[in-house]
Design an enzyme around this catalytic site. Sequence first.
Site, mmCIF file in Angstrom:
data_model
loop_
_atom_site.group_PDB
_atom_site.id
_atom_site.type_symbol
_atom_site.label_atom_id
_atom_site.label_comp_id
_atom_site.label_asym_id
_atom_site.label_seq_id
_atom_site.Cartn_x
_atom_site.Cartn_y
_atom_site.Cartn_z
ATOM 1 N N LYS A 173 85.870 -80.763 81.176
ATOM 2 C CA LYS A 173 85.678 -80.734 82.633
ATOM 3 C C LYS A 173 86.977 -80.313 83.315
ATOM 4 O O LYS A 173 88.022 -80.896 83.057
ATOM 5 C CB LYS A 173 85.252 -82.117 83.143
ATOM 6 C CG LYS A 173 83.813 -82.473 82.802
ATOM 7 C CD LYS A 173 83.394 -83.765 83.459
ATOM 8 C CE LYS A 173 81.975 -84.156 83.076
ATOM 9 N NZ LYS A 173 80.940 -83.262 83.621
ATOM 10 N N ARG A 187 71.776 -85.621 77.703
ATOM 11 C CA ARG A 187 70.403 -85.356 77.250
ATOM 12 C C ARG A 187 70.283 -85.426 75.730
ATOM 13 O O ARG A 187 69.215 -85.722 75.204
ATOM 14 C CB ARG A 187 69.929 -84.008 77.809
ATOM 15 C CG ARG A 187 70.729 -82.838 77.377
ATOM 16 C CD ARG A 187 70.556 -81.632 78.277
ATOM 17 N NE ARG A 187 71.290 -81.751 79.528
ATOM 18 C CZ ARG A 187 71.269 -80.852 80.511
ATOM 19 N NH1 ARG A 187 70.536 -79.761 80.404
ATOM 20 N NH2 ARG A 187 71.974 -81.028 81.604
#
Length: 480
Positions: free
Chosen positions: A258, A332
């Site tokens: 990130k 996920r």
Amino acid sequence: MISIERLITMKQGVSKLFVFIKDENDVISSKFVEHDILSFVNQQIQENDKDFFAFNQLSQWLCVAVVPKKKDLNLQVEAFRKLGAKILDFCDKEFIKDLQFVSDVQKEYAMGFVEGMLLASYTFDNYKTDAKQTIHPFDNLFVVNPFVENNDIEEAIVIARAVEKYRDLVNEPYCSLNAEGLATAFVNMSHEVGIEVEVWHKDKIEDEKMGGLLAVNQGSVDPPTFTIMRYRPEGSNESPLVLVGKGLVYDTGGLNLKPGDYMNDMKEDMAGAAMMATAIYAIASLGLPIHVVGVFPSTDNRPGFNAYASGDIINMYDGTNVEVVNTDAEGRLILADALSYAKKLSPFLVVDAATLTGAAARAIGPYGIAAVEQDAKEYMTIMKDAGERAYERIAEFPFWSEYDELIKSDIADIKNCGPGEAGMITAGKFLAHFTDYPYIHLDIAGVAMFERKRDYILKGASGYGLRLMVEFIKSLIEKK
Ligand code: BES
Ligand code: MN
Ligand code: ZN
């Protein structure tokens, strides 16, 4: 947390707050407030639009608050929650330690006030070496209302305690709460209220071939965990409600690291698991008659030496091959294994909560939860109603089959993310691939952590979604 008590009659010598609901033209009236004060208040309301009055009577305060009349019950209750937070701030500022709330409004409104005060009184000061800096001087709220019963107050306290636990878990930094730590916290909570609990550690997760959870964990020095909580009161339903939560204790993005300050709040990435686990803790504390199983995969996501990489193909718990396109779409992957596991539990419904996508946060901001459903239309209606009551609202997104196209892979069964657009929905589509039951997906990325205080929610972990789940579960029980 502050203490709350119900009174049948007013106490002498303790500060009082009188609360009224008011339409544009109304004047307020009460046999309990002195005539002089009432006429002064009414004049100020009419002429200067004031809504709060505090008279310092030396040994005690006399306060009057007016709440504007709202269009419907839920909005009116929310106005009372906000007032609770405002009054707590006032009491803290004036060093008022005890206050009696005197109002003959209907029960829901009085309890809204109580709830607002309880939720606003939260502090996270474990790391303040000078505890005086943050502690609320306020101690005791006394409720004088003809409709509120003791058990209403007990229930509000149980729920506020659960929200407190949820906020604490999310506020706790990664350095003091890794995957093992989160599992231990869930075990302790479960033992406190008689929930059966089992923690799978790394070797068991390897034996079970949970490829998604293991791949995300590859770059970490801390092992993953997989926690299963089961609350099954006597006489409850055979087939459970299954609640799944993302327990990503820290999300660096992995090798797709990130950038900039996007990593700043990523200790919050386990909020879905904390929300669902503390919701189960709350319903077990309340003894609600429903069979619930919680499933919580947990790890951090880091770019360590053996970290999984984009281009990798992962063989998941249910056998699906997933092409990794971005290691930052990790939530996920761990949830998919949990959702596949949930099939074995023969659930009547599965709901998951996850800080899953920036896309959800961008779409609706910090004012609600983005949600999709599959084969669970009626449950979604119940969920939305519960959201209005708790004022933790649901925005349903479309879930058309066309979106499946966006996560097709050229070389594997499916890929872990699509192009930029519709990011919340394609994440939901990825998850739905691993389900075969009625399913609701809640994306709480926009609400798990607040950037500034908003009424009864402080800056930091919000505790958002727990009261929604308790309301939802109560409606399920009623409708059965
Ligand atoms: N944990 C993040 C999502 C998130 C963002 C939560 C902001 C809370 C606040 C998630 O794992 C993530 O990184 N999602 C990516 C997905 C993308 C790579 C497809 C995102 O939303 O950018
Ligand atoms: Mn991520
Ligand atoms: Zn994440």
